[in-house]
Motif scaffolding. Structure first.
Motif, short mmCIF file in Angstrom:
data_model
loop_
_atom_site.label_atom_id
_atom_site.label_comp_id
_atom_site.label_asym_id
_atom_site.label_seq_id
_atom_site.Cartn_x
_atom_site.Cartn_y
_atom_site.Cartn_z
N GLU A 42 44.50 153.40 -12.15
CA GLU A 42 44.90 153.27 -10.60
C GLU A 42 45.71 154.46 -10.62
N ARG B 50 50.09 154.83 -11.08
CA ARG B 50 50.59 153.80 -10.38
C ARG B 50 51.60 152.90 -10.94
N THR C 140 41.37 156.76 -5.57
CA THR C 140 42.51 156.38 -6.26
C THR C 140 42.52 155.43 -7.28
N THR C 141 41.03 155.33 -7.72
CA THR C 141 40.87 154.25 -8.70
C THR C 141 39.51 154.74 -9.69
N GLN D 9 46.85 165.88 -13.28
CA GLN D 9 47.96 164.77 -13.72
C GLN D 9 48.63 165.24 -15.07
N GLU E 280 48.37 157.51 -8.02
CA GLU E 280 48.78 157.94 -6.75
C GLU E 280 48.58 159.20 -6.48
N ASP F 162 47.88 162.87 -3.40
CA ASP F 162 47.72 163.24 -2.07
C ASP F 162 47.27 164.91 -2.08
N PRO G 211 43.47 162.91 -2.34
CA PRO G 211 42.99 161.73 -3.38
C PRO G 211 42.13 162.94 -4.74
N PRO H 161 48.22 164.08 -9.00
CA PRO H 161 47.91 162.58 -9.32
C PRO H 161 49.14 162.13 -10.32
#
Length: 354
Positions: free
Chosen positions: A42, A22, A77-78, A105, A44, A46, A48, A19
Motif C-alpha cells: 500500500e 503508507r 494505491t495498492t 518511489q 500514497e 499523487d 496514483p 509514491p
C-alpha cells in the motif's frame, strides 16, 4: 493594508509527489511451505501509481518478480502479490516500488517472509492472589509460530459451553479476573493467537471461589481448634515440669542402698563393723547353708601374718545335736565359740587370748 481588510478569491492548490509507503516499517509475513499468501503493498501518491515493481532477496541472490504474479488495484494505491514459498530458499524479503508521473518511489516497502504457523500453547499456568471474588492468572508464552502473537483468556461456567467473557493480553499471558461469584465452579481456557490461528487451549478446571461466611458456618469444629490446642499445650507443659522435678529430687536425694555401699567401701579393713544388713548376697553358698541351718553361725579366723587360717564353728541348735569339732594345730586347743551377735568378718584374734 493601510486601506483596510478584505477577502480575495480562494485558490486551490494540488501538490503532487512521488509514491511513498503508507506504513514506514518492515511487515512480517508468515507462510508455511506450499502455502499461498497475499501480500499487499500500500502506497500514497499523487497522481496514483501507474506501475509497480517487486523484487525478492535472500542471503544468496536478488530476483525480480514477474509482473504476471502480482496485480494492482483500480485506484493505483495498492499492489497485491500472491506468493507461495516452496523451499527454504523462498524465504527472505520482498521489496515493492511504485511509479507515477512525478517519479519513482525512493524507499521501497519491505516485507519479511518467514516460515510460520500457528503459535504453540502457553505453559505453566498458575493462579495467584486468589480472593473470594478475584484471581490472577499467569502463564509462560510458547513459540509464536514466527509471527507476532497475543493471548486470549476465556472464562466458562462449569456446565456452559458459552464463555462468560474474554480477556486479551498483548505482551504476556497475564490476566486479572474480578467480580466473580462465590461458590460457582468456573473453567478457564488460555490461548495464544497469531495471524495463522490460535493454539490449543490450556484449561484450568474446577476453579471455585469460596464465600467466607458460608465457609465459617460449615466448619463447625473451627472454634474448638484453638481451645484444643491450648489444652494440649498446657498438658504437655505440666508433664515436662513434673519430669524435671522428679529428676532434680532424685539427684538431690540418692538411694539409701547406694549410700550404704559407698560407706562400706570407704571403711578400712582393720576396723570391725556391725550391721543389721546381711553381708552376703543372694545366691551364695553361705546363704543357702543359712537357710537350711539358721542357727549355725560361721566365723573365719586367721593369723595376722596369714600363715594359717582355720574355720571354727559351733552349733547352737536344739538339744541333742552334737557340736562341730574343728581340727586345730598342735599348739592350740579346741574351743567352742558361743554365738552372740552377727560379726562382720575381720582379723581373727589370737587363740591364746580366747
Amino acid at each position: 493594508n493601510s486601506e483596510g481588510e478584505t477577502l480575495s478569491n480562494e485558490l486551490s492548490f494540488r501538490v503532487q509527489y512521488s509514491p511513498t509507503c503508507r506504513y514506514d516499517r518492515i511487515v512480517v509475513v508468515g507462510a508455511s511451505r506450499g502455502e499461498s499468501v497475499d501480500i499487499a503493498c500500500e502506497i500514497e501518491a499523487d497522481p496514483p501509481a501507474k506501475t509497480y515493481k517487486w523484487k525478492f532477496n535472500n542471503s544468496g541472490e536478488t530476483l525480480e518478480v514477474a509482473s504476471e504474479r502480482f496485480a494492482r488495484t483500480s485506484n493505483g494505491t495498492t499492489s497485491v502479490l500472491r506468493y507461495t514459498p516452496v523451499s527454504e530458499l523462498d524465504y527472505g524479503s520482498l521489496s515493492c516500488w511504485a511509479i507515477n508521473s512525478v517519479g519513482h518511489q525512493i524507499s521501497p516497502c519491505i516485507f519479511q517472509v518467514v516460515a510460520a504457523g500457528k503459535p504453540y500453547s502457553v505453559k505453566n499456568c498458575t493462579l495467584s492472589n486468589q480472593t473470594t471474588s478475584s484471581v490472577e492468572v499467569y502463564c509462560l508464552p510458547g513459540f509464536d509460530g514466527g509471527l507476532p502473537q497475543y493471548f486470549l483468556l476465556e472464562l466458562y461456567s462449569a456446565n456452559s459451553a458459552v464463555p462468560r467473557y474474554n480477556i486479551t493480553a498483548n505482551d504476556e499471558p497475564y490476566f486479572y479476573l474480578s467480580n466473580l461469584e462465590p461458590d460457582v465452579t468456573f473453567k478457564i481456557s488460555v490461548f495464544a493467537v497469531n495471524s495463522k490461528g490460535r493454539s490449543q487451549g490450556v484449561i484450568l478446571e474446577e476453579v471455585t471461589f469460596r464465600d467466607p461466611e458460608k465457609r465459617t458456618a460449615s466448619d463447625g469444629d473451627l472454634p474448638i481448634s484453638p481451645l484444643l490446642g491450648i489444652v494440649i499445650g498446657a498438658a504437655f507443659t505440666v508433664i515436662v515440669v513434673v519430669m524435671l522435678i522428679i529428676i532434680r529430687v532424685r539427684k538431690a536425694h540418692p538411694q539409701p542402698e547406694a549410700l550404704y555401699e559407698q560407706k562400706v567401701v570407704g571403711i578400712p579393713h582393720h576396723h570391725n563393723m556391725s550391721s543389721t544388713k546381711p553381708l552376703l548376697r543372694s545366691g551364695s553358698p553361705r546363704e543357702v547353708s543359712d537357710e537350711r541351718d539358721p542357727d549355725v553361725i560361721p566365723a573365719k579366723y586367721g593369723s595376722p601374718d596369714g600363715a594359717s587360717d582355720k574355720q571354727i564353728g559351733t552349733v547352737n541348735g536344739p538339744s541333742g545335736l552334737p557340736g562341730t569339732n574343728v581340727p586345730t594345730s598342735p599348739n592350740r586347743t579346741q574351743t567352742t565359740i558361743v554365738p552372740q551377735n552377727w560379726i562382720s568378718p575381720g582379723p581373727a584374734p589370737p587363740m591364746d587370748s580366747v
